[in-house]
Design an enzyme around this catalytic site. Structure first.
Site, PDB file in Angstrom:
ATOM      1  N   SER A 254       9.425   5.032  -3.750  1.00 24.93           N
ATOM      2  CA  SER A 254       9.257   4.115  -2.622  1.00 24.93           C
ATOM      3  C   SER A 254       8.243   4.727  -1.669  1.00 24.93           C
ATOM      4  CB  SER A 254      10.601   3.941  -1.901  1.00 24.93           C
ATOM      5  OG  SER A 254      10.393   3.388  -0.622  1.00 24.93           O
TER       6      SER A 254
ATOM      7  N   GLY B 237       5.347   3.498  -9.188  1.00 18.36           N
ATOM      8  CA  GLY B 237       6.003   2.187  -9.314  1.00 18.36           C
ATOM      9  C   GLY B 237       4.970   1.074  -9.224  1.00 18.36           C
ATOM     10  N   HIS B 238       4.102   1.164  -8.212  1.00 22.98           N
ATOM     11  CA  HIS B 238       3.032   0.164  -8.075  1.00 22.98           C
ATOM     12  C   HIS B 238       2.089   0.224  -9.284  1.00 22.98           C
ATOM     13  CE1 HIS B 238       3.899   1.123  -3.673  1.00 22.98           C
ATOM     14  NE2 HIS B 238       4.101  -0.169  -3.711  1.00 22.98           N
TER      15      HIS B 238
ATOM     16  N   GLN C  13       7.489  -9.750   7.793  1.00 21.71           N
ATOM     17  CA  GLN C  13       8.713  -9.356   7.094  1.00 21.71           C
ATOM     18  C   GLN C  13       9.392  -8.147   7.715  1.00 21.71           C
ATOM     19  OE1 GLN C  13       6.377  -8.754   3.376  1.00 21.71           O
ATOM     20  NE2 GLN C  13       7.707  -7.002   3.043  1.00 21.71           N
TER      21      GLN C  13
ATOM     22  N   GLY D 232       0.804  -1.218   0.000  1.00 24.61           N
ATOM     23  CA  GLY D 232       0.000   0.000   0.000  1.00 24.61           C
ATOM     24  C   GLY D 232       0.836   1.267   0.000  1.00 24.61           C
TER      25      GLY D 232
HETATM   26  P1  AMP Z   1       5.844  -2.620  -1.680  1.00 24.06           P
HETATM   27  O1  AMP Z   1       4.494  -2.009  -1.544  1.00 24.06           O
HETATM   28  O2  AMP Z   1       6.967  -1.681  -1.373  1.00 24.06           O
HETATM   29  O3  AMP Z   1       5.969  -3.956  -1.001  1.00 24.06           O
HETATM   30  O4  AMP Z   1       6.020  -2.923  -3.232  1.00 24.06           O
HETATM   31  C1  AMP Z   1       5.084  -3.700  -3.934  1.00 24.06           C
HETATM   32  C2  AMP Z   1       5.641  -4.016  -5.295  1.00 24.06           C
HETATM   33  O5  AMP Z   1       5.916  -2.815  -6.000  1.00 24.06           O
HETATM   34  C3  AMP Z   1       6.977  -4.793  -5.214  1.00 24.06           C
HETATM   35  O6  AMP Z   1       6.986  -5.772  -6.230  1.00 24.06           O
HETATM   36  C4  AMP Z   1       7.994  -3.725  -5.484  1.00 24.06           C
HETATM   37  O7  AMP Z   1       9.189  -4.208  -6.054  1.00 24.06           O
HETATM   38  C5  AMP Z   1       7.248  -2.839  -6.468  1.00 24.06           C
HETATM   39  N1  AMP Z   1       7.820  -1.488  -6.471  1.00 24.06           N
HETATM   40  C6  AMP Z   1       8.048  -0.699  -5.393  1.00 24.06           C
HETATM   41  N2  AMP Z   1       8.649   0.449  -5.775  1.00 24.06           N
HETATM   42  C7  AMP Z   1       8.822   0.354  -7.115  1.00 24.06           C
HETATM   43  C8  AMP Z   1       9.399   1.217  -8.103  1.00 24.06           C
HETATM   44  N3  AMP Z   1       9.933   2.396  -7.797  1.00 24.06           N
HETATM   45  N4  AMP Z   1       9.399   0.797  -9.383  1.00 24.06           N
HETATM   46  C9  AMP Z   1       8.870  -0.400  -9.724  1.00 24.06           C
HETATM   47  N5  AMP Z   1       8.312  -1.259  -8.846  1.00 24.06           N
HETATM   48  C10 AMP Z   1       8.284  -0.886  -7.555  1.00 24.06           C
END
Ligand code: AMP
Length: 281
Positions: free
Chosen positions: A185, A36-37, A61, A31
Site C-alpha cells: 500500500s 501492486g500497481h 474521496q 500514485g
Molecule cells: P491506489 O493508488 O491505492 O488508489 O490504488 C490503485 C489501484 O491499485 C487500485 O485498483 C488498488 O486496488 C490497486 N492496488 C493497491 N494496492 C494493491 C496491492 N497490494 N495489490 C494489488 N493491487 C493493489
C-alpha cells in the site's frame, strides 16, 4: 512513454486511438506506485495495444480528517516505474481541471457502499465512482484494471459499469504482498518500525481465518472473535472493523456456506490499513 496532463489532450488522444481500432487498457491510481500497481500495469500490457496509467489523488474521496494533504507523491519515480512496467501514456490531470468550481455531478452506487469501509468513510465511494467515471470518459478504455486489495471498491465499480451500461470490461487482480505478508500500500510508508511489525497482525489474522475455515468452522462470529483476540494482543492496533460477508452483495454472513469475504480495517497511529481475503473450505 508520454505524459499527458491536459484533459482535452487526453480526450482527443483517446478518441483518435479508438477510431483507429486500437484497444486501450486503463490503470487508475493515486500514485506513489508499488508492485501492486505494477501488477495491474503488466496485466494491461498483456491484454491491450495501448496502456494508460492515471495518477490522480482525488480530493473527492478523502474525508475532512483523512490524509489528502500528506498523501505521498513522487511523480518522477512513478513515471520511471510506469515506463518500465510497459505503460504507454501516464495521465496526470490537475484537480482544478478535473473539478471546476461549479462541478455539481456525482455518480453513486447506493447499497454496496453501506457496509465495510463505506460505514466509516461517508462519501468515500461516491468520490471514487465519480472520479472513475470521469477517467473512463476521458481515457475511453476497453478494459480497466483494479486490485482486489480494495475489494469493496472493485465490487462497486463493477456494479456501476453494469448498472450504467458502460462498455468497459473490469478486471480485478489479486493482492500483491510483501514477503512477510503485509499487503502493499502507498500508505505503508507512513508506518514506523514498530507499527510496521504490528501491521503483520492483519496477515496473521487472514492466515488464521483461512485455517479455521479449512478446519470446518462455519460460524462467522467464531472467526471474527478469534481475529479480535489476535488484534487485542497487538497493543498498537486499533481495529476499525472486522467483517465476514457475502463476496457479491457484501451483506454480513452468520454462517459461511460457500465463499465468504473476510475484510478488515485497522489504525496504526494515524495510518489506516485495510486487508481482505476470500475464505473457502
Ligand atoms: P491506489 O493508488 O491505492 O488508489 O490504488 C490503485 C489501484 O491499485 C487500485 O485498483 C488498488 O486496488 C490497486 N492496488 C493497491 N494496492 C494493491 C496491492 N497490494 N495489490 C494489488 N493491487 C493493489
Amino acid at each position: 512513454m508520454e505524459i499527458i496532463k491536459g484533459i482535452p489532450e487526453m480526450q482527443q488522444r483517446a478518441h483518435a486511438t479508438r477510431r483507429e481500432g486500437i484497444s486501450i487498457g486503463l490503470v487508475p491510481t493515486m500514485g506513489f506506485l508499488h508492485e501492486g500497481h505494477l501488477s495491474l500495469i503488466r496485466a494491461a500490457r498483456q491484454d491491450c495495444d495501448q496502456v494508460v496509467v492515471s495518477i490522480f489523488v482525488n480530493p473527492l474521496q478523502f474525508g475532512p480528517h483523512d490524509d489528502f494533504a500528506k498523501y505521498p507523491r513522487n511523480l518522477d519515480r512513478d513515471a520511471q516505474m510506469v515506463e518500465s512496467a510497459g505503460g504507454d501514456i501516464l495521465f496526470v490531470p490537475e484537480a482544478s481541471q478535473m473539478y471546476s468550481e461549479d462541478h455539481q455531478s456525482w455518480v453513486a452506487v447506493k447499497g454496496l457502499d453501506e457496509n465495510l469501509c463505506g460505514l466509516f468513510r461517508p462519501g468515500h465511494f461516491q468520490g471514487v465512482t465519480t472520479v472513475v467515471c470521469k477517467l473512463f470518459n476521458l481515457v475511453k478504455p476497453d478494459i480497466a484494471y483494479f486490485g482486489q486489495k480494495d475489494y469493496q471498491q472493485l465490487i462497486i465499480i463493477k456494479k456501476m459499469v453494469h448498472d450504467l451500461n458502460m462498455d468497459i470490461h473490469i478486471k480485478g487482480l489479486p493482492i500483491v504482498r510483501e514477503k512477510d505478508g503485509l499487503a502493499m500500500s502507498s500508505r505503508n510508508i507512513y508506518l514506523g518500525k514498530e507499527e510496521r511489525k504490528a501491521a503483520l497482525c492483519l496477515y496473521r489474522s487472514i492466515c488464521r481465518a483461512q485455517q479455521m475455515r479449512r478446519e470446518g468452522v462455519v460460524r462467522a462470529s467464531v472467526i471474527i472473535a478469534e481475529i479480535q483476540k489476535i488484534m487485542h494482543n497487538e497493543p498498537m492496533i486499533r481495529p476499525e472493523y472486522v467483517q465476514i460477508c457475502d463476496p457479491e452483495n457484501l451483506e454480513a454472513l452468520e454462517i459461511i456456506e460457500d465463499k465468504a469475504l473476510l475484510a478488515m480495517a485497522v489504525y496504526l497511529g494515524e495510518t489506516r490499513l485495510i486487508d481482505n481475503c476470500i475464505l473457502s473450505s
